[in-house]
Structures are given as C-alpha cells and as structure tokens.
Design a protein around this motif. Sequence first.
Motif, PDB file in Angstrom:
ATOM      1  N   GLN A  27       0.820  -1.209   0.000  1.00  0.00           N
ATOM      2  CA  GLN A  27       0.000   0.000   0.000  1.00  0.00           C
ATOM      3  C   GLN A  27       0.856   1.261   0.000  1.00  0.00           C
ATOM      4  OE1 GLN A  27      -3.079   0.121   2.979  1.00  0.00           O
ATOM      5  NE2 GLN A  27      -3.342  -2.095   2.987  1.00  0.00           N
ATOM      6  N   TRP A  28       1.898   1.264   0.812  1.00  0.00           N
ATOM      7  CA  TRP A  28       2.728   2.457   0.993  1.00  0.00           C
ATOM      8  C   TRP A  28       4.126   2.173   0.425  1.00  0.00           C
ATOM      9  CZ3 TRP A  28       1.379   2.825   6.908  1.00  0.00           C
ATOM     10  CH2 TRP A  28       0.017   3.126   7.046  1.00  0.00           C
ATOM     11  N   ARG A  29       4.211   2.098  -0.876  1.00  0.00           N
ATOM     12  CA  ARG A  29       5.467   1.678  -1.505  1.00  0.00           C
ATOM     13  C   ARG A  29       6.590   2.696  -1.262  1.00  0.00           C
ATOM     14  NH1 ARG A  29       4.604  -2.637  -4.814  1.00  0.00           N
ATOM     15  NH2 ARG A  29       2.436  -3.053  -5.401  1.00  0.00           N
ATOM     16  N   PHE A  30       6.276   3.967  -1.364  1.00  0.00           N
ATOM     17  CA  PHE A  30       7.336   4.968  -1.182  1.00  0.00           C
ATOM     18  C   PHE A  30       7.822   4.989   0.262  1.00  0.00           C
ATOM     19  CE2 PHE A  30       8.847   9.328  -0.389  1.00  0.00           C
ATOM     20  CZ  PHE A  30       9.844   9.398  -1.353  1.00  0.00           C
ATOM     21  N   ALA A  64       9.953   2.053   0.832  1.00  0.00           N
ATOM     22  CA  ALA A  64      11.272   2.199   0.216  1.00  0.00           C
ATOM     23  C   ALA A  64      12.172   3.077   1.078  1.00  0.00           C
ATOM     24  CB  ALA A  64      11.118   2.795  -1.182  1.00  0.00           C
ATOM     25  N   MET A  65      11.631   4.169   1.606  1.00  0.00           N
ATOM     26  CA  MET A  65      12.439   5.053   2.458  1.00  0.00           C
ATOM     27  C   MET A  65      12.845   4.337   3.752  1.00  0.00           C
ATOM     28  SD  MET A  65      12.871   7.813   0.742  1.00  0.00           S
ATOM     29  CE  MET A  65      12.956   6.668  -0.648  1.00  0.00           C
ATOM     30  N   ALA A  66      11.914   3.588   4.336  1.00  0.00           N
ATOM     31  CA  ALA A  66      12.241   2.833   5.542  1.00  0.00           C
ATOM     32  C   ALA A  66      13.286   1.762   5.243  1.00  0.00           C
ATOM     33  CB  ALA A  66      10.976   2.200   6.129  1.00  0.00           C
ATOM     34  N   THR A  67      13.200   1.151   4.072  1.00  0.00           N
ATOM     35  CA  THR A  67      14.184   0.130   3.699  1.00  0.00           C
ATOM     36  C   THR A  67      15.576   0.738   3.583  1.00  0.00           C
ATOM     37  OG1 THR A  67      12.486  -1.124   2.523  1.00  0.00           O
ATOM     38  CG2 THR A  67      14.778  -1.604   1.987  1.00  0.00           C
ATOM     39  N   MET A  69       4.015  13.884   5.600  1.00  0.00           N
ATOM     40  CA  MET A  69       4.767  13.159   6.615  1.00  0.00           C
ATOM     41  C   MET A  69       5.735  12.178   5.960  1.00  0.00           C
ATOM     42  SD  MET A  69       1.617  12.523   9.292  1.00  0.00           S
ATOM     43  CE  MET A  69       2.583  11.780  10.591  1.00  0.00           C
ATOM     44  N   THR A  70       5.309  11.530   4.880  1.00  0.00           N
ATOM     45  CA  THR A  70       6.202  10.598   4.188  1.00  0.00           C
ATOM     46  C   THR A  70       7.381  11.340   3.566  1.00  0.00           C
ATOM     47  OG1 THR A  70       4.308   9.175   3.695  1.00  0.00           O
ATOM     48  CG2 THR A  70       6.323   8.814   2.425  1.00  0.00           C
ATOM     49  N   GLY A  71       7.114  12.525   3.040  1.00  0.00           N
ATOM     50  CA  GLY A  71       8.205  13.325   2.482  1.00  0.00           C
ATOM     51  C   GLY A  71       9.229  13.711   3.519  1.00  0.00           C
ATOM     52  N   LEU A  72       8.769  13.980   4.733  1.00  0.00           N
ATOM     53  CA  LEU A  72       9.708  14.310   5.801  1.00  0.00           C
ATOM     54  C   LEU A  72      10.534  13.089   6.206  1.00  0.00           C
ATOM     55  CD1 LEU A  72       7.411  16.606   7.958  1.00  0.00           C
ATOM     56  CD2 LEU A  72       9.399  17.304   6.622  1.00  0.00           C
ATOM     57  N   VAL A  73       9.936  11.901   6.154  1.00  0.00           N
ATOM     58  CA  VAL A  73      10.707  10.682   6.420  1.00  0.00           C
ATOM     59  C   VAL A  73      11.799  10.508   5.369  1.00  0.00           C
ATOM     60  CG1 VAL A  73      10.583   8.156   6.514  1.00  0.00           C
ATOM     61  CG2 VAL A  73       8.806   9.534   7.601  1.00  0.00           C
TER      62      VAL A  73
END
Length: 799
Positions: free
Chosen positions: A361-364, A367-370, A446-450
């Motif tokens: 669901q949250w691919r981006f 990817a950042m967490a990976t 929030m994802t962009g900040l991650v």
Amino acid sequence: MLVAIVAHFVLAAVLPSLANRFGRVVFLIGAIAPAATLAYALSRAGEAIGGNPPLETLAWAPVIGLEFTARFDELALLMILLVSGVGTVVLCYYSRYAKPDDHRTAARDSALLVTFAGAMLGLVLADDVISLYLFWEITTIASFLLVGGDGIAKRLRNSATQALLVTVLGGLSLLLGLIFLGTAAGTFRISEILADPPSGAMVTAALVLIIVGALTKSAQVPFHPWLPTAMVAPTPVSAYLHAAAMVKAGVYLVARFAPGFADHPAWWIPIVVCGLWTMLLGGFRALRQYDLKTLLAYGTVSQLGLLMVLVGTGTWLSALAAGTLILAHGLFKSALFLTVGIIDKRAGTRDVRELSGLGRQWRFLAAMATLSLMSMAGLPPLLGFVGKEAALEATFHGDPVDLLVGIGVAIGSVLTVVYSLRFLRGAFGTKPDMEPAPAVRCGRFMTGLVAIPSLAGLVLAVTPGLIEPIVAGYAGGFGPAPDYHLALWHGFTPPLFISAAVIVAGLLVHRFAGVQRLGGHVPKALHAQTWYTKAVEGIESVAQGVTGRIQVGSLPVYLGITLVTLVVVPGAGLLSGDVEFGPLRLYDNWLQIPVTLLIMIAAVTAVIARRRLTAVLLAGVVGYGIGAWFVLDGGADLALVQFLVETVTIVVFVFVIRRFPPRFTEDKAYVHGRWAKGVIAGVAGVFVAVLAVLYSGYTSGMPAASREYIERAEDSAGATNVVNAIIVEFRALDTIGEIVVLVIAATGAASLILARSRKRDADDGTDADSEDGTAMVAGGTGGPDGPDSPAVDTPEVRS
C-alpha cells in the motif's frame, strides 16, 4: 552562536501563546529556530574545520570567573547537523502528527522541543564545564516533561520519573567530576583542559564520575532501561530525543573529553567494556520485541553501545568511524521512528503481529524505511555501511584487545542485521495467515519528511567528501592521520569480507525462526528494570525507616540529632589537622572573668532547677552574659541584638510555660534516658567551647571576601562599622529576603493561632476567659483551685 541559543529560548517562550491561535501550525513556527541555526552553521562550516575554531564569550559573573564560552569546532558542527537538522524535520512532522484541536498539547510540546533544541545547542557549543552542566540538566528536565506529557496516565508518570531519576543521578556525578577535573587542571575551560590534561588521583576519580554521567544519559548498561520505558512519549519526541539528540549527549561528552584522556585506563576500560556489553545486550533484547518503537529503542541502546566503544577506543580511525556513525545513526533512526509514527497513526497499531500488507500500500514509505534499515544494518550504498567499514578497520588489528573488541562489534552487527530484518518484515511484510490491513493513505507530507533523513544517508554515502573534513578534523585530536578515507569501495579488504560475513550470518539467523525465538530472552531476575525497581523500593524503605526513627515528635531526639551532627561533621575537619591555630590567651579583659563565672553558674543552676520559670530566667542570665561579653569585646551592636533577642525569647517562654505545670515532672521514661541526653549535651557543649577557643586564636588570615568588605566599607558605603555595611549595603538583597521570609513566617504563625482560637471558641461556645473557669482548667497552669493545685488533663511535654 550565542544569539542562536538565546533565540531558541525566546521562541520557546512565545510559542504557547501562539498555539492558542494557530493550533498545531505552531510546530512549523518552532522549526524556524533550528532551521536558521542549521543554515548559519553550514555557512560558517569552513571556520569550524579550519583548525582555529571561533570563540564567543559571554561573562555572566566576571568577578568570580563564571562565563559562557561557545566554541564552534568540528565536533560541535557535527552535532549541530543532528540537533538542528533532525530537529527541523521532527518539528515539521509534528505539525501533522498532532491532533488539530489539541491546542494544549501543541503549546506544551512545541515549547519544550524548541527549549530542548536550544539546550542541546548550548551543550555541544559549551567550552566551560559549568555551562556544559547547566545545559546538560536543562535537557534532562525538558526530556522529563516531554516523556511525561500531561501526566494523567500512570505509565507516563512512571516512565518520566525513571528517566529523570537515572539521568539526574548521572548529572550529579558529572557535576562532581567536572569540578574535580577543573580543580586539578586549574581551569574550567574544556579546550584548555584538553590542551594540557592533568593527572593524579583526583583526575582518576573525576574521569570515573564523568563516565557515570555519560553512561546514564546514553542509556548504557546498567542504566539502559529508562530508554525503552520512555517509548510512551509521542513518536516525534522519540524520534528527536531518543534517536538524534538526548541520547547522543553522553556519546558527545565522551567524544569531547576523549582526545585528552583516551590513554587513561580509568577512562577507556569502563567505556569499552560497558559499550560492548550494551551493544550485545541491546541487540539481543531487540530480537524478542513485537512493538516497533520498543524494537527501535533496544536497537538504539545497542548502537549507542557501539558508538561508546568507538569513541572510547581513542584512535584516529575509531574517532573517524564514530563521527560517521553518529551522523548515520541520527539519520536512519529518526527516519525509522517517524515511519513508526505514520504506521501507528494510520494503521492504528504498531504491533508486528497485527500488521500485514503495508509495504504494497505504501510503496514509497516502505522504500524510504528500507533505505534507513539498510543503513542501520550496514549495507551499501548507505552511510551506515561507510561508518561500519571504518569501525571494522579500526578494531580488527593485531593487538589482542583491539581484536577482542572487533569480535564483539562483529557479533553486535549480526544482531543489528537480524532485528533490522525483523522490523522490515514486521512493519511492511505480508503475512500469509493474516488479512492485509485496510487501505488508507499514509500522508504525502509526513512521508516526504521521512524521506529527508533517509535520502541524506544515501547522498552522504555516495559523496563522503562532504562530511569527511568534519569527522577527520575531530579525529585529528587523536594523532596523525593514517592513509584512510571514507568511501563506499576500498577494494577487497578484510573489513569488506567481515561485513559480508556479518550480513550472511544475520540473514541465516533471521531465516531460521527457531534460532531467532531463542534470542531476546533474559531471566526476569537479571533484568536491569527489576534491579531499578528494587533500588527505588530500597531507597524508599530506608528513607521511611530513617524518618520513622528520627522524626518521632520528640524535642530531645531532635536536639540530640542536631548536636551529634554538630560534633561529628566539624569535628572530622578539626581532627584532620589542616587548620593552624595561634597562641591562646587566658583573657583579654579582666572583666571577662566574672562575666564568665556568672554564665557558668547560671548554666549549671538552670540544669538542676526544679521550677520551669526559674530555669527560663537562668537561661536568660546566660544569654545576657553573652551579650555582656560582646560589650567587653567592643561589639555593641551585637550586644544590642543579643539583649533584644534574649528579652523576646524570655517573654515567649513565660507565655508558653503558663500552659505547663510550674515544676518539672519526672517519670521513669524521662529518668531512663537522662544519662544519654546528658552525655550528648555535655560532649556537644565541650566541643563547641573548645572550637570557639581554638578559632579565636586562628591566625592564618581572613578570606579574600572579608578583606574586600573591610577595604570597601568606608569608601563604597560610607560606613565605619563593617558588619552594618555588609548587612545594609553589600548584602542588602539577602537582608531584604531574610526580612520577607520572617514576615511571611510570622504572618503565617499569627494566622494559624487566630484561626485555631476562633475554631476553639466556636466549638466550645464560650469565651476563653469565661466566668466558670473551664478554659483555665483545660489550658492553664493548674487546676480550678489555683495555680499550684494539680492540673486537670494537662498534657505533659518532656524536655
């Protein structure tokens, strides 16, 4: 830099009032201070790296040499990249994480986070030990308030209290160690201490005390449990305090003092031993965690142990690796904490047993967490891999000690790979026995900040030349630089093969779930949290026992404890023999002899008197005799004060003893303890008398402050009486404060007396001076037949 520190505190003071109007947007306003500080630090980075770091000094007590000196060197710049950079990201993230209508939380947490950022900025810039300690404790208090939140839930209060108790204990140890170190070095400037490190027993004690402070702050064994329990704090708080800022304070402290004391056994042995133990234990405990934040917390404990090992080893290469990994850890761990915040907020849980399918669901975000997890595990092409290779290069040498440390680092790195895979699979993997989580949006902002810290770890690994001047500049304090540079590829070297072996071993351990399930289990009796609980309960039990035996409501016991303390504490200093006394004279004025005899006779007679009024009057004679002594010695003002105090005391005594029988009453309990009381009183009296006689012949000169008072009394205050000048002029504020305290105490006492009198009158329904004499019987000095008749129901107070 001084302006930047002040700006943080000023902005923090304004934010609560802005929160009522702007709500959670106030976090974006709070991000202005760290963002501006980061930009300013980067613009002056060349000065910090140039070998002549700029200094800014603000004297806040110049007479006694107290000042705040900010020193902007390579290590300070490295820490500012984390403190201000990650702080800016976290504050922006919090502007979406916080509830839109919760203005109270926005006001509190925004102000505290900016205050914390300012305190950390002051901590890493401080070049004097007093300012360093001051900012150190500000971070402790801010952390306590941030973890405790609104304090409504018990778990919040317990976790915040534990963090406060442990870190404050370390702070007190740090303060004592810094004072010892500054005293031994003859200066409290950190740069001057490191330029010419002192030696000796005092320095050894100072180093041990400083290490205790660092271990508590950076959650090292055995002080580490406070960090996992602090995960009750909001996720942005954990991302900042427990990944990038607060927990790095202890590592920073060791890194700051290591160039001067790295070769001292009392320094590097405990740091390396505790660091290895912490790295292995934290990684081991992380294997069994199901809560993603707790897993990251134990991972943080483990990686802080690795950083401690590197900064404690004390070589150029280990310092280079430590600087690189300090930055890498702050980047990948803050990104992972922020990722957990999104998962918890959007999916409604952070338990790996309840999560499935989020990666699709949250691919981006996945990817950042990976990328962050790869950096944490030491995989290329991330900054964590660059730092881990430097660490392996620094530890695997022919020296047996270095080789043993290298083996420990390698084992800890295997555990890091395992719990990194556990996090990735638990958070984003699809479990075959679970339904995928309902589709929800993770939020672009929030994802962009991650992505910012995640991608920063990738960019800095590809272009290590951006950070190498900073970390190499710090490492230069440990000696000449070898032929080594930060890079993704050094060829086929032993560290590369060790890294590959670590990754393969981590994959195998994670693959065999049975092996992994064996990990993480520690018997409850060996849990540090268990020992913390027992320690707190033990201290509480001792406190209750001591209080129960000392605070017994007995005036003789209180006086006895006071007198025993009076004899023991000054007596120890007197017996040490450090004080030189001059020749003693029998008397200075022959009138002192009859006055002294009068005082002695009155004192002895007061002890054997049988009537209370007689004893009080004889005690008054003793006081007036002392006043006469002051007159004979030329202290007329002191004599006047003594006469006034003695007169007031006698009047008060007379009013009080009206409530008691006219004669002292002796019972068996009183007679039984008479000899113990007599011995204590006699020993204390003799000690005070001897001490007074000896110090009257003290000839080693007076303190510098006393000389200044005498020299300036007439010129500055126009006074020939030095005592009056001190009280009225030089210490006028102290005198006013004491007067205010006395007025408040007197007002409170009078209010209580009046309130009690009114309540008694209301309860009795009669006036205290009623005609039937009931009030006199209850509170007078005798029965209804007169003052000498037996009292009726009169409580006896033994003295």
